[in-house]
Design a protein around this motif. Structure first.
Motif, short mmCIF file in Angstrom:
data_model
loop_
_atom_site.label_atom_id
_atom_site.label_comp_id
_atom_site.label_asym_id
_atom_site.label_seq_id
_atom_site.Cartn_x
_atom_site.Cartn_y
_atom_site.Cartn_z
N GLU A 53 0.87 -1.57 -0.11
CA GLU A 53 0.47 0.34 -0.07
C GLU A 53 0.70 1.27 -0.17
O GLU A 53 0.56 2.11 -0.91
CB GLU A 53 -1.07 0.28 1.28
N ASP A 54 2.12 1.51 0.65
CA ASP A 54 2.98 2.65 0.37
C ASP A 54 2.96 2.54 -0.71
O ASP A 54 3.85 3.34 -0.75
CB ASP A 54 4.01 2.33 1.47
N LEU A 55 3.66 1.39 -1.55
CA LEU A 55 3.94 1.48 -3.00
C LEU A 55 3.27 1.92 -3.74
O LEU A 55 3.37 2.27 -4.93
CB LEU A 55 4.33 0.15 -3.14
N GLY A 56 1.50 2.27 -3.62
CA GLY A 56 0.74 2.72 -4.44
C GLY A 56 0.14 1.88 -4.56
O GLY A 56 -1.40 2.22 -5.06
N TYR A 57 -0.57 0.21 -4.00
CA TYR A 57 -1.34 -0.62 -4.08
C TYR A 57 -2.68 -0.25 -3.16
O TYR A 57 -2.43 -0.51 -2.08
CB TYR A 57 -0.64 -1.75 -4.22
N LYS A 58 -3.76 -0.42 -4.63
CA LYS A 58 -4.71 -0.82 -2.94
C LYS A 58 -5.01 -1.96 -2.38
O LYS A 58 -5.04 -2.69 -3.99
CB LYS A 58 -5.62 0.45 -3.31
N PHE A 59 -4.86 -2.22 -1.01
CA PHE A 59 -5.21 -3.72 -0.72
C PHE A 59 -6.66 -3.77 -1.00
O PHE A 59 -7.54 -3.14 -0.09
CB PHE A 59 -4.41 -3.95 -0.07
N ARG A 60 -7.16 -5.31 -0.86
CA ARG A 60 -8.95 -5.41 -0.65
C ARG A 60 -8.73 -6.75 -0.10
O ARG A 60 -8.25 -7.51 -1.82
CB ARG A 60 -9.21 -4.90 -1.90
N ALA A 61 -9.84 -7.48 0.35
CA ALA A 61 -10.05 -8.41 0.54
C ALA A 61 -11.42 -9.25 0.64
O ALA A 61 -12.24 -8.56 1.34
CB ALA A 61 -9.35 -9.28 2.24
N ASP A 62 -11.73 -10.56 -0.41
CA ASP A 62 -13.35 -10.86 -0.31
C ASP A 62 -12.66 -12.28 0.59
O ASP A 62 -12.44 -13.29 -0.47
CB ASP A 62 -13.21 -10.85 -2.25
N GLY A 63 -13.65 -11.83 1.52
CA GLY A 63 -13.19 -13.28 2.72
C GLY A 63 -11.96 -13.09 3.23
O GLY A 63 -10.92 -12.39 2.69
N GLU A 64 -11.61 -14.81 3.03
CA GLU A 64 -10.39 -15.12 3.56
C GLU A 64 -10.17 -16.05 2.87
O GLU A 64 -9.04 -15.88 3.29
CB GLU A 64 -11.34 -16.31 5.33
N SER A 65 -10.22 -15.99 1.65
CA SER A 65 -8.87 -17.07 1.02
C SER A 65 -8.85 -16.49 -0.54
O SER A 65 -7.99 -16.65 -1.46
CB SER A 65 -9.40 -18.56 0.50
N GLU A 66 -9.45 -14.45 -0.19
CA GLU A 66 -9.67 -13.96 -1.52
C GLU A 66 -8.67 -12.79 -1.63
O GLU A 66 -9.12 -11.50 -0.60
CB GLU A 66 -10.27 -14.23 -2.59
N VAL A 67 -7.19 -12.10 -2.14
CA VAL A 67 -6.96 -10.65 -1.77
C VAL A 67 -7.32 -10.16 -3.40
O VAL A 67 -6.43 -10.43 -4.10
CB VAL A 67 -5.81 -10.49 -1.07
N TRP A 68 -7.33 -8.89 -3.64
CA TRP A 68 -6.65 -7.90 -4.23
C TRP A 68 -5.26 -6.74 -3.94
O TRP A 68 -6.08 -6.09 -3.06
CB TRP A 68 -8.25 -6.96 -4.82
N PHE A 69 -4.84 -6.64 -5.29
CA PHE A 69 -3.75 -5.06 -4.72
C PHE A 69 -4.17 -5.10 -6.86
O PHE A 69 -3.55 -5.48 -7.28
CB PHE A 69 -2.77 -5.55 -4.20
N ASN A 70 -4.82 -3.62 -6.33
CA ASN A 70 -5.33 -3.02 -7.51
C ASN A 70 -5.64 -4.02 -8.52
O ASN A 70 -7.31 -4.38 -8.39
CB ASN A 70 -4.09 -2.13 -8.41
N GLU A 71 -4.85 -4.57 -9.76
CA GLU A 71 -5.80 -5.53 -10.20
C GLU A 71 -5.42 -7.08 -10.27
O GLU A 71 -5.69 -7.92 -11.21
CB GLU A 71 -5.50 -5.46 -12.37
N VAL A 72 -4.78 -7.35 -9.67
CA VAL A 72 -3.85 -8.31 -9.62
C VAL A 72 -4.21 -9.57 -8.05
O VAL A 72 -4.89 -8.86 -7.14
CB VAL A 72 -2.36 -7.95 -8.36
N ARG A 73 -5.09 -10.43 -8.87
CA ARG A 73 -6.09 -10.82 -7.54
C ARG A 73 -5.35 -12.33 -7.68
O ARG A 73 -4.83 -13.01 -8.31
CB ARG A 73 -7.72 -11.36 -8.57
N ALA A 74 -5.80 -13.07 -5.48
CA ALA A 74 -4.57 -13.97 -5.52
C ALA A 74 -5.52 -14.72 -4.86
O ALA A 74 -6.19 -14.12 -4.17
CB ALA A 74 -3.18 -14.59 -4.93
N THR A 75 -5.61 -15.78 -5.21
CA THR A 75 -6.27 -16.90 -3.62
C THR A 75 -4.74 -17.58 -3.21
O THR A 75 -4.32 -17.57 -3.31
CB THR A 75 -7.53 -17.66 -4.00
N GLY A 76 -5.63 -18.14 -1.03
CA GLY A 76 -4.88 -19.17 -1.00
C GLY A 76 -6.19 -20.01 0.03
O GLY A 76 -7.53 -19.50 0.06
N GLU A 77 -6.25 -20.42 0.68
CA GLU A 77 -6.62 -21.17 1.65
C GLU A 77 -6.56 -20.39 2.26
O GLU A 77 -7.66 -20.77 3.92
CB GLU A 77 -5.72 -23.34 2.07
N THR A 78 -5.80 -19.80 3.16
CA THR A 78 -5.54 -18.31 4.49
C THR A 78 -5.75 -17.28 4.07
O THR A 78 -5.35 -16.78 2.40
CB THR A 78 -4.97 -18.54 5.67
#
Length: 107
Positions: A53-78
């Motif tokens: 976020e300090d480097l300019g990425y906006k963080f957003r979590a969708d639930g407990e296993s999916e996140v977004w940093f701007n247009e980058v989306r990733a999932t995980g078990e946690t």
């Protein structure tokens, strides 16, 4: 180099001090490999998210296993694993972020 090593070097700006220890120049402390586990420790993962976020990425979590940093989306078990996966995707896909933007912040 594994995910954790890549994140420590290219996002957090840590330097490898020994084969098992990092040096954080911003805080002036040594961090052992075993003391930085962002895939297993949510506090460590959130530290990575904060730095992005300090480097300019906006963080957003969708639930407990999916996140977004701007247009980058990733999932995980946690949530911690999802943050780590997203951070690593950023490293793999955008070398500019890890070098020029990071160094502007550090210098």
């Amino acid at each position: 180099m594994n995910k954790t090593d890549s994140i420590a070097r290219r996002i957090l700006g840590w330097k490898l001090n020994r084969w098992d220890r990092w040096y954080d120049y911003e805080k002036g402390v040594f961090i052992n490999d075993c003391d930085f586990q962002p895939e297993q420790n949510l506090d460590h993962a959130l530290m990575v998210a904060e730095k992005l976020e300090d480097l300019g990425y906006k963080f957003r979590a969708d639930g407990e296993s999916e996140v977004w940093f701007n247009e980058v989306r990733a999932t995980g078990e946690t949530l911690a694993q999802a943050i780590t996966n997203a951070a690593y995707s950023i490293i793999e896909n955008t070398s500019v972020v890890s070098s020029s933007a990071l160094w502007r912040k550090l210098c």
